[in-house]
Design a protein around this motif. Structure first.
Motif, mmCIF file in Angstrom:
data_model
loop_
_atom_site.group_PDB
_atom_site.id
_atom_site.type_symbol
_atom_site.label_atom_id
_atom_site.label_comp_id
_atom_site.label_asym_id
_atom_site.label_seq_id
_atom_site.Cartn_x
_atom_site.Cartn_y
_atom_site.Cartn_z
ATOM 1 N N LEU A 93 -0.482 4.879 -1.634
ATOM 2 C CA LEU A 93 -1.924 5.037 -1.247
ATOM 3 C C LEU A 93 -2.256 4.212 0.104
ATOM 4 O O LEU A 93 -3.320 4.607 0.362
ATOM 5 C CB LEU A 93 -2.912 4.538 -2.663
ATOM 6 C CG LEU A 93 -2.787 5.431 -3.487
ATOM 7 C CD1 LEU A 93 -3.737 4.826 -4.842
ATOM 8 C CD2 LEU A 93 -3.046 6.913 -3.329
ATOM 9 N N THR A 94 -1.513 3.314 0.207
ATOM 10 C CA THR A 94 -1.835 2.148 1.230
ATOM 11 C C THR A 94 -0.703 2.084 2.159
ATOM 12 O O THR A 94 0.433 2.562 2.070
ATOM 13 C CB THR A 94 -2.444 0.941 1.051
ATOM 14 O OG1 THR A 94 -1.158 0.146 0.733
ATOM 15 C CG2 THR A 94 -3.118 0.939 -0.064
ATOM 16 N N SER A 95 -0.959 1.456 3.315
ATOM 17 C CA SER A 95 0.383 1.111 4.179
ATOM 18 C C SER A 95 0.477 -0.519 4.233
ATOM 19 O O SER A 95 1.129 -1.087 5.098
ATOM 20 C CB SER A 95 -0.112 1.197 5.686
ATOM 21 O OG SER A 95 -0.369 2.582 5.862
ATOM 22 N N LEU A 96 0.040 -1.055 3.043
ATOM 23 C CA LEU A 96 0.630 -2.320 2.773
ATOM 24 C C LEU A 96 2.027 -2.788 2.449
ATOM 25 O O LEU A 96 2.711 -1.967 2.078
ATOM 26 C CB LEU A 96 -0.394 -2.898 1.497
ATOM 27 C CG LEU A 96 -1.912 -2.851 1.549
ATOM 28 C CD1 LEU A 96 -2.538 -3.130 0.067
ATOM 29 C CD2 LEU A 96 -2.392 -3.790 2.750
ATOM 30 N N ARG A 97 2.264 -3.942 2.888
ATOM 31 C CA ARG A 97 3.573 -4.612 2.600
ATOM 32 C C ARG A 97 3.332 -5.299 1.188
ATOM 33 O O ARG A 97 2.472 -6.000 0.965
ATOM 34 C CB ARG A 97 4.164 -5.590 3.549
ATOM 35 C CG ARG A 97 5.507 -6.245 3.194
ATOM 36 C CD ARG A 97 5.743 -7.278 4.157
ATOM 37 N NE ARG A 97 7.208 -7.913 4.014
ATOM 38 C CZ ARG A 97 7.382 -9.223 4.458
ATOM 39 N NH1 ARG A 97 6.575 -9.847 5.415
ATOM 40 N NH2 ARG A 97 8.608 -9.588 4.464
ATOM 41 N N VAL A 98 4.336 -4.782 0.288
ATOM 42 C CA VAL A 98 4.051 -5.366 -1.184
ATOM 43 C C VAL A 98 5.317 -6.295 -1.599
ATOM 44 O O VAL A 98 6.455 -6.057 -1.343
ATOM 45 C CB VAL A 98 4.183 -4.181 -2.197
ATOM 46 C CG1 VAL A 98 4.072 -4.656 -3.700
ATOM 47 C CG2 VAL A 98 3.258 -3.279 -1.880
ATOM 48 N N ILE A 99 4.901 -7.397 -1.794
ATOM 49 C CA ILE A 99 5.693 -8.541 -2.568
ATOM 50 C C ILE A 99 5.486 -8.592 -3.936
ATOM 51 O O ILE A 99 4.230 -8.816 -4.173
ATOM 52 C CB ILE A 99 5.310 -9.990 -1.974
ATOM 53 C CG1 ILE A 99 5.797 -9.793 -0.269
ATOM 54 C CG2 ILE A 99 6.443 -11.041 -2.319
ATOM 55 C CD1 ILE A 99 5.311 -11.293 0.313
ATOM 56 N N ALA A 100 6.383 -8.470 -4.790
ATOM 57 C CA ALA A 100 5.991 -8.720 -6.134
ATOM 58 C C ALA A 100 6.802 -9.971 -6.786
ATOM 59 O O ALA A 100 7.768 -10.636 -6.149
ATOM 60 C CB ALA A 100 6.911 -7.597 -6.872
#
Length: 329
Positions: free
Chosen positions: A169-176
């Motif tokens: 849904l977004t263009s965010l970079r995701v760190i888990a």
């Protein structure tokens, strides 16, 4: 009808913590669907409510996530008919899904994804709504939004679906965050761009993104406020799904916004926009059927009795699970 209920306050090791009972079948209120429940998934909130419930002679039916078939509709229901297959996360102030039949407000339900079984569909609603509300209501991010999102507990139920939804849904970079090889691998499978070890959160995150993160989904905030103050950018946002007595003052110098995410708020207070949850679940079903989002179910217990639900609670309380635990008929 048959239901699984708790008298309240008992540890899961006690066979009386959850018991099989016979109760009256629900009747549909004007906005209700009555659903024949085929599968449920168990969340930490199930265990939390069981343990915190005051002991009572009238056992409480727990259960939130569910998927099943509509058997009756209320006078003011639109968009649903008897025979429809639906899924939903229910309401915290009504009898739950651990029963043969459940009444649920149609505005917080949706037609289940056609490509999923009842079991795999039941794994999604509560955690997906939590993630979608955080993204839409609290972070106000969309398809063109950039920046970095940190997801604590990337292998958990909420983390597993938040990673997927943020990437879709977004263009965010995701760190888990994850601490074991298997949970780190699961987070990457869900779509995480990077994985940080939460045992040294500040150093780990700044190693990956020295400039800090824009958004945080916090599933465990206690003891992390100092790290958040260090790693979140000025004017950043944190959405917390847990609770507790937290000193948030370290966040003030950067004017970091703290948000509480509680998926049951709309149904509990009958907010004017309650139907947003039904729309979100309908959108989720579309994404699932398009192959863009996958179920997060990882464990299946084929025993829709008190014994099966007790086992699901026991596994949740072990804090070693990945994804979601589903109980089916």
């Amino acid at each position: 009808m048959r239901a699984i209920a708790t008298p309240g306050g008992l540890p899961i090791s006690d066979p009386a913590a959850l018991v099989d009972v016979e109760v009256e079948a629900p009747q549909a209120l004007p906005h209700d669907l009555v659903v024949r429940v085929e599968a449920v998934s168990v969340n930490p909130v199930d265990s939390k409510v069981r343990l915190s419930a005051n002991p009572s002679d009238t056992p409480r039916i727990l259960g939130y996530d569910a998927a099943g078939t509509v058997t009756a509709v209320g006078q003011e229901v639109s968009g649903f008919a008897v025979g429809d297959e639906v899924y939903y996360a229910g309401a915290i102030d009504r009898p739950g899904s651990n029963a043969d039949y459940q009444a649920v407000d149609h505005r917080i339900a949706a037609h289940k994804p056609t490509t999923l079984s009842f079991a795999d569909a039941a794994a999604l609603p509560l955690t997906a709504l939590t993630a979608m509300e955080a993204l839409e209501d609290l972070f106000h991010v969309g398809a063109n939004s950039e920046g970095t999102l940190l997801v604590l507990g990337g292998a958990g139920g909420v983390g597993s679906i938040m990673i997927q939804l943020a990437k879709r849904l977004t263009s965010l970079r995701v760190i888990a965050t994850a601490s074991r090889p298997e949970t780190a691998a699961w987070a990457r499978e869900m779509g995480a761009d990077e994985v940080a070890n939460h045992h040294d959160l500040g150093a780990e995150v700044l190693r990956i993104v020295p400039e800090g993160v824009d958004y945080v989904l916090s599933t465990h905030s206690e003891g992390q406020i100092g790290a958040f103050a260090e790693i979140v950018k000025p004017l950043g946002h944190i959405a917390a799904i847990d609770d507790g007595n937290l000193n948030l003052s370290p966040l003030k110098p950067k004017r970091i916004s703290w948000h509480w995410e509680f998926m049951f708020s709309r149904s509990l207070f009958q907010t004017p926009d309650i139907a947003v949850q039904g729309r979100m679940l309908a959108d989720l079903a579309t994404m699932v059927d398009a192959g863009e989002i996958r179920t997060t179910a990882t464990q299946y217990i084929e025993d829709f009795t008190a014994a099966g639900i007790r086992e699901a609670h026991r596994r949740i309380e072990s804090h070693g699970t990945q994804g979601k635990i589903v109980v089916t008929r």
